[in-house]
Design a protein around this motif. Structure first.
Motif, PDB file in Angstrom:
ATOM      1  N   GLY A 123       0.791  -1.223   0.000  1.00  0.00           N
ATOM      2  CA  GLY A 123       0.000   0.000   0.000  1.00  0.00           C
ATOM      3  C   GLY A 123       0.819   1.266   0.000  1.00  0.00           C
ATOM      4  O   GLY A 123       1.696   1.483  -0.842  1.00  0.00           O
ATOM      5  N   ASP A 124       0.551   2.130   0.984  1.00  0.00           N
ATOM      6  CA  ASP A 124       1.208   3.433   1.054  1.00  0.00           C
ATOM      7  C   ASP A 124       2.707   3.332   1.296  1.00  0.00           C
ATOM      8  O   ASP A 124       3.455   4.256   0.972  1.00  0.00           O
ATOM      9  CB  ASP A 124       0.577   4.280   2.163  1.00  0.00           C
ATOM     10  CG  ASP A 124      -0.753   4.879   1.742  1.00  0.00           C
ATOM     11  OD1 ASP A 124      -1.093   4.774   0.561  1.00  0.00           O
ATOM     12  OD2 ASP A 124      -1.458   5.444   2.601  1.00  0.00           O
ATOM     13  N   ILE A 125       3.155   2.216   1.892  1.00  0.00           N
ATOM     14  CA  ILE A 125       4.594   2.054   2.115  1.00  0.00           C
ATOM     15  C   ILE A 125       5.314   1.932   0.780  1.00  0.00           C
ATOM     16  O   ILE A 125       6.349   2.563   0.554  1.00  0.00           O
ATOM     17  CB  ILE A 125       4.866   0.825   3.004  1.00  0.00           C
ATOM     18  CG1 ILE A 125       4.252   1.034   4.383  1.00  0.00           C
ATOM     19  CG2 ILE A 125       6.369   0.570   3.138  1.00  0.00           C
ATOM     20  CD1 ILE A 125       4.202  -0.192   5.230  1.00  0.00           C
ATOM     21  N   ALA A 126       4.770   1.121  -0.119  1.00  0.00           N
ATOM     22  CA  ALA A 126       5.354   0.987  -1.453  1.00  0.00           C
ATOM     23  C   ALA A 126       5.317   2.322  -2.190  1.00  0.00           C
ATOM     24  O   ALA A 126       6.291   2.726  -2.841  1.00  0.00           O
ATOM     25  CB  ALA A 126       4.612  -0.083  -2.247  1.00  0.00           C
ATOM     26  N   LYS A 127       4.195   3.029  -2.069  1.00  0.00           N
ATOM     27  CA  LYS A 127       4.056   4.325  -2.739  1.00  0.00           C
ATOM     28  C   LYS A 127       5.051   5.336  -2.184  1.00  0.00           C
ATOM     29  O   LYS A 127       5.697   6.069  -2.936  1.00  0.00           O
ATOM     30  CB  LYS A 127       2.625   4.829  -2.554  1.00  0.00           C
ATOM     31  CG  LYS A 127       2.337   6.169  -3.209  1.00  0.00           C
ATOM     32  CD  LYS A 127       0.887   6.579  -2.964  1.00  0.00           C
ATOM     33  CE  LYS A 127       0.597   7.959  -3.540  1.00  0.00           C
ATOM     34  NZ  LYS A 127      -0.803   8.387  -3.265  1.00  0.00           N
ATOM     35  N   THR A 128       5.187   5.369  -0.885  1.00  0.00           N
ATOM     36  CA  THR A 128       6.092   6.328  -0.244  1.00  0.00           C
ATOM     37  C   THR A 128       7.547   6.025  -0.567  1.00  0.00           C
ATOM     38  O   THR A 128       8.352   6.937  -0.796  1.00  0.00           O
ATOM     39  CB  THR A 128       5.870   6.322   1.276  1.00  0.00           C
ATOM     40  OG1 THR A 128       4.505   6.639   1.561  1.00  0.00           O
ATOM     41  CG2 THR A 128       6.762   7.332   1.973  1.00  0.00           C
ATOM     42  N   ARG A 129       7.888   4.743  -0.603  1.00  0.00           N
ATOM     43  CA  ARG A 129       9.269   4.358  -0.911  1.00  0.00           C
ATOM     44  C   ARG A 129       9.551   4.345  -2.407  1.00  0.00           C
ATOM     45  O   ARG A 129      10.697   4.191  -2.831  1.00  0.00           O
ATOM     46  CB  ARG A 129       9.566   2.974  -0.325  1.00  0.00           C
ATOM     47  CG  ARG A 129       9.671   2.987   1.197  1.00  0.00           C
ATOM     48  CD  ARG A 129      10.033   1.633   1.758  1.00  0.00           C
ATOM     49  NE  ARG A 129      10.221   1.702   3.202  1.00  0.00           N
ATOM     50  CZ  ARG A 129      11.357   1.459   3.844  1.00  0.00           C
ATOM     51  NH1 ARG A 129      12.429   1.090   3.155  1.00  0.00           N
ATOM     52  NH2 ARG A 129      11.429   1.557   5.150  1.00  0.00           N
ATOM     53  N   MET A 130       8.494   4.425  -3.201  1.00  0.00           N
ATOM     54  CA  MET A 130       8.612   4.439  -4.666  1.00  0.00           C
ATOM     55  C   MET A 130       9.200   3.135  -5.204  1.00  0.00           C
ATOM     56  O   MET A 130      10.076   3.139  -6.082  1.00  0.00           O
ATOM     57  CB  MET A 130       9.454   5.633  -5.128  1.00  0.00           C
ATOM     58  CG  MET A 130       8.882   6.968  -4.752  1.00  0.00           C
ATOM     59  SD  MET A 130       9.920   8.327  -5.321  1.00  0.00           S
ATOM     60  CE  MET A 130       8.957   9.729  -4.778  1.00  0.00           C
ATOM     61  N   ILE A 131       8.731   2.028  -4.652  1.00  0.00           N
ATOM     62  CA  ILE A 131       9.142   0.707  -5.137  1.00  0.00           C
ATOM     63  C   ILE A 131       7.900  -0.171  -5.257  1.00  0.00           C
ATOM     64  O   ILE A 131       6.872   0.102  -4.624  1.00  0.00           O
ATOM     65  CB  ILE A 131      10.186   0.047  -4.218  1.00  0.00           C
ATOM     66  CG1 ILE A 131       9.665  -0.069  -2.785  1.00  0.00           C
ATOM     67  CG2 ILE A 131      11.495   0.821  -4.234  1.00  0.00           C
ATOM     68  CD1 ILE A 131      10.616  -0.805  -1.843  1.00  0.00           C
ATOM     69  N   PRO A 132       7.956  -1.247  -6.062  1.00  0.00           N
ATOM     70  CA  PRO A 132       6.777  -2.095  -6.252  1.00  0.00           C
ATOM     71  C   PRO A 132       6.355  -2.805  -4.961  1.00  0.00           C
ATOM     72  O   PRO A 132       7.198  -3.150  -4.124  1.00  0.00           O
ATOM     73  CB  PRO A 132       7.245  -3.121  -7.299  1.00  0.00           C
ATOM     74  CG  PRO A 132       8.426  -2.499  -7.957  1.00  0.00           C
ATOM     75  CD  PRO A 132       9.081  -1.657  -6.922  1.00  0.00           C
ATOM     76  N   GLU A 133       5.061  -3.013  -4.821  1.00  0.00           N
ATOM     77  CA  GLU A 133       4.568  -3.764  -3.674  1.00  0.00           C
ATOM     78  C   GLU A 133       5.162  -5.166  -3.661  1.00  0.00           C
ATOM     79  O   GLU A 133       5.312  -5.808  -4.711  1.00  0.00           O
ATOM     80  CB  GLU A 133       3.034  -3.870  -3.717  1.00  0.00           C
ATOM     81  CG  GLU A 133       2.320  -2.580  -3.385  1.00  0.00           C
ATOM     82  CD  GLU A 133       0.872  -2.820  -2.985  1.00  0.00           C
ATOM     83  OE1 GLU A 133       0.604  -3.838  -2.312  1.00  0.00           O
ATOM     84  OE2 GLU A 133       0.019  -1.991  -3.337  1.00  0.00           O
ATOM     85  N   GLY A 134       5.499  -5.629  -2.477  1.00  0.00           N
ATOM     86  CA  GLY A 134       6.009  -6.990  -2.315  1.00  0.00           C
ATOM     87  C   GLY A 134       7.485  -7.157  -2.591  1.00  0.00           C
ATOM     88  O   GLY A 134       8.033  -8.232  -2.372  1.00  0.00           O
ATOM     89  N   SER A 135       8.158  -6.102  -3.053  1.00  0.00           N
ATOM     90  CA  SER A 135       9.593  -6.216  -3.333  1.00  0.00           C
ATOM     91  C   SER A 135      10.389  -5.841  -2.088  1.00  0.00           C
ATOM     92  O   SER A 135      10.033  -4.905  -1.369  1.00  0.00           O
ATOM     93  CB  SER A 135       9.994  -5.309  -4.500  1.00  0.00           C
ATOM     94  OG  SER A 135       9.723  -3.959  -4.194  1.00  0.00           O
ATOM     95  N   ASP A 136      11.449  -6.574  -1.815  1.00  0.00           N
ATOM     96  CA  ASP A 136      12.296  -6.272  -0.666  1.00  0.00           C
ATOM     97  C   ASP A 136      12.982  -4.916  -0.857  1.00  0.00           C
ATOM     98  O   ASP A 136      13.482  -4.624  -1.948  1.00  0.00           O
ATOM     99  CB  ASP A 136      13.360  -7.350  -0.484  1.00  0.00           C
ATOM    100  CG  ASP A 136      12.782  -8.643   0.065  1.00  0.00           C
ATOM    101  OD1 ASP A 136      13.567  -9.461   0.567  1.00  0.00           O
ATOM    102  OD2 ASP A 136      11.557  -8.826   0.023  1.00  0.00           O
TER     103      ASP A 136
END
Length: 501
Positions: free
Chosen positions: A261-274
Motif C-alpha cells: 500500500g502506502d509504504i510501497a508508494k512512499t518508498r517508490m518501489i513495487p509492492e512486495g519487493s524487498d
C-alpha cells in the motif's frame, strides 16, 4: 517430526480460579500463543510462540495471567552459556542469519551509569529554576568563529541555516515501514507541539505528513527510497545516513511482506519487493565524494537547509568526524552501539561498534584540538534513556541528542525484541491494520509530549543544581562530570576527573 531442541524461554501462568474464559488474551495476541479448547472449556498456551510483550497480561480483565521466565536450565558452563547454545540450535535448524531488534542487550559497561553530575553549593551557588529563567533552547548548525559588528555597532548576522530546538532532544530515524503510520504520526505531532524534530528514516515521507515539514528531518540513505526534490524540500533539514549504531558497516533490509500500500508508494518501489539498502552509498567512497553529495543536496534546496551526516560509533570515529566536519556538513549525528533497530543481524548488533559516551567525548576533543568544533554541531544517539543521560551527553560535548527506543517505550513498546516479525502487539513495529489501530496517535503523541516535558523539567533542575542557567553553558562543560569505577584510560577518553578529585 524433527526434535525442537529449544525449550520455551517464558511460561504462561494462568490462575484458573480467576480466568473467566473471555478469550481476550486469544484476541489480543498476534503471535497466536493463546487458544481455547471448547471440549474442556479451558484456555491453552503455546509458550514457544510467546515473546513476553505483556499485552495479554495487561488486558486480562481479571488479572488471571502473568508471564515468568522459565526455570528450565542447561548444564552450567561458563563458556557455553544458554544464549550461545540456543543460537547454535537455531542456526543448525534453519541455516539462516540470526536477526534481532531493539538494541544490544549484552552486559557491556553503560558509561552513563558510571558518570555523576557535579553540583554547586556555596562559592558557585545553585540556581532555582522555579524562580529564575533557565534556557533549554539550542541551535544546530555551523556557528561563526567570532562575533562581528558593523560600523554602527550592530551585530553581523551571517550564520548558515540552523535548526532551532526548544529542548535539546529529537526523535531519531525510524522509517515508515519499519514502524507504523500511527507511530510516525505520533512523533510528528509531538515534535510540532514540543518545538523539536522527528526523523523520517530511510523510507520516505508519507504525503499526509508533509504538513509537519517544519519539524521534520528527511533522510537520504544508500537505497535512496522515496528521495526526490519535493521530499528534500519538505523537511527542515536533510540527513545523509552513512551508518547506524545497531549495524555499523552493513545496509538495511525491509522484507517485501511489509512493502504494501502506502509504504510501497512512499518508498517508490513495487509492492512486495524487498527494500534492500546497500552497505555503502555507491557514489561515496571518500570524504571528497561525501562533500559532493552534501553540496548537491544544499544546491537542490537553495542552501536553505542544514545537512546532517549520520555515522555509527566505531573505533576511528574521531578521525571520521574530522573528515565529515570538513565535508561541508552542518551537523554530525553519532549513533552508539546500543542503538535500536527493527531488525539487525544478531552477531553484528552485539559485537560491532563502541559506546556512544566514549565516541562522543573523543569526537568533541578531536574537533576542539583541530580548531573546527564551531564548524559543526554534534548530535548523540544510541540508548539515551532519561534526562540525566541527556545532561551528561551535552556536558561531554553534544549539542543535542536523538532518542528512538525511549520514544517507542513511551508509545507502549515492551522491548520484547520481536520487531522483525511484524507482529507488534502494541501497534508500533507492524503494518497489519488490525494491529496498527491499537496505537492511537491522539494518545501516543500526548505521551511523547508528557515524556519530554518531564525531561525538560528535570534538565532545568539538574542545570540549576550545577549553577548553570543555559544549555549553551553546559555544552562541553566536563568539569561538571565525575567518574566512578572507571580506569585511567576511560577517564582520559571521557575527559573527566574521578569522583573525589
Amino acid at each position: 517430526m524433527p526434535i525442537n531442541f529449544i525449550y520455551p524461554e517464558f511460561e504462561i501462568v494462568r490462575d484458573e480460579s480467576q480466568c473467566i474464559r473471555c478469550r481476550a488474551c486469544e484476541r489480543q495476541c498476534a503471535n497466536e500463543v493463546h487458544g481455547y479448547d471448547s471440549e474442556r472449556n479451558a484456555m491453552e498456551s503455546d509458550e514457544l510462540k510467546c515473546v513476553n510483550c505483556h499485552r495479554c497480561v495487561l488486558l486480562c480483565p481479571t488479572r488471571a495471567l502473568k508471564i515468568i521466565r522459565t526455570d528450565h536450565t542447561f548444564r552450567e558452563n561458563a563458556n557455553w552459556n544458554e544464549d550461545a547454545i540456543k543460537e547454535i540450535y537455531m542456526q543448525a535448524g534453519s541455516g539462516g542469519v540470526l536477526l534481532s531488534s531493539m538494541g544490544n542487550p549484552k552486559n557491556y559497561p553503560v558509561y552513563w551509569d558510571k558518570i555523576l553530575i557535579n553540583a554547586s553549593q556555596v562559592t558557585n551557588p545553585p540556581i532555582d529554576p522555579l524562580r529564575e529563567p533557565m534556557e533549554t533552547k539550542t541551535f544546530l548548525g555551523k556557528k561563526p568563529e567570532k562575533i562581528g559588528r558593523s560600523d554602527d555597532g550592530t551585530l553581523k548576522v551571517n550564520t548558515s541555516p540552523q535548526l532551532e530546538l526548544e529542548l535539546p532532544v529529537m526523535f531519531s530515524a525510524m522509517s515508515y515501514g519499519s514502524i507504523s503510520y500511527n507511530a510516525h504520526e505520533s512523533m510528528a505531532r509531538a515534535a510540532q507541539s514540543l518545538g523539536t524534530y522527528y526523523n523520517t528514516g530511510e523510507g520516505g515521507l508519507h504525503e499526509d505528513f508533509y504538513k509537519y515539514g517544519k519539524n521534520t528531518i528527511v533522510q537520504v540513505a544508500s537505497g535512496r527510497f522515496g528521495v526526490y526534490l519535493d521530499y528534500l524540500n519538505a523537511g527542515a533539514a536533510i540527513e545523509i545516513k552513512m551508518g547506524q549504531g545497531a549495524k555499523p558497516g552493513i545496509g538495511g533490509h525491509l522484507p517485501g511482506a511489509k512493502i504494501v500500500g502506502d509504504i510501497a508508494k512512499t518508498r517508490m518501489i513495487p509492492e512486495g519487493s524487498d527494500a534492500i539498502s546497500p552497505a555503502p552509498h555507491h557514489d561515496i567512497y571518500s570524504i571528497e565524494d561525501l562533500r559532493q553529495l552534501v553540496y548537491s543536496l544544499k544546491e537542490a534546496t537553495q542552501n536553505k537547509k542544514p545537512v546532517i551526516v549520520k555515522v555509527a560509533a566505531v573505533h576511528n570515529i574521531a578521525a571520521i568526524a574530522s573528515g565529515i566536519a570538513r565535508s561541508g556538513a552542518d551537523i554530525i549525528a553519532i549513533d552508539g552501539f546500543r542503538g535500536g533497530t527493527g531488525a539487525a543481524p544478531t552477531r553484528i548488533r552485539d559485537n560491532v561498534g563502541i559506546p556512544i559516551e566514549l565516541a562522543l567525548a573523543s569526537v568533541d576533543t578531536r574537533l576542539r584540538d583541530e580548531g573546527i568544533r564551531s564548524s559543526v554541531s554534534l548530535v548523540a544517539g544510541g540508548s539515551i534513556r532519561n534526562s540525566a543521560d541527556v545532561v551528561k551527553a551535552i556536558a561531554l560535548g553534544a549539542d543535542a541528542v536523538y532518542i528512538a527506543t525511549g520514544a517507542m517505550l513511551a508509545l507502549g513498546c515492551h522491548l520484547c525484541r520481536n520487531c522483525q516479525s511484524g507482529k507488534c502487539n502494541w501497534g508500533i513495529a507492524t503494518q497489519r491494520p488490525d494491529l496498527v489501530k491499537r496505537l492511537n496517535p491522539e494518545l501516543g503523541h500526548q505521551r511523547l509530549i508528557n515524556l519530554l516535558n518531564a525531561w525538560k523539567h528535570e534538565i532545568k533542575e539538574m542545570m540549576g543544581g550545577m549553577g548553570i542557567n543555559s544549555i549553551e553553558a553546559l555544552k562541553g562543560n566536563r568539569l561538571m562530570l565525575r567518574g566512578v569505577g572507571l580506569n585511567e584510560k576511560e577517564l582520559e577518553i571521557l575527559g573527566i576527573m574521578h569522583a573525589g578529585d
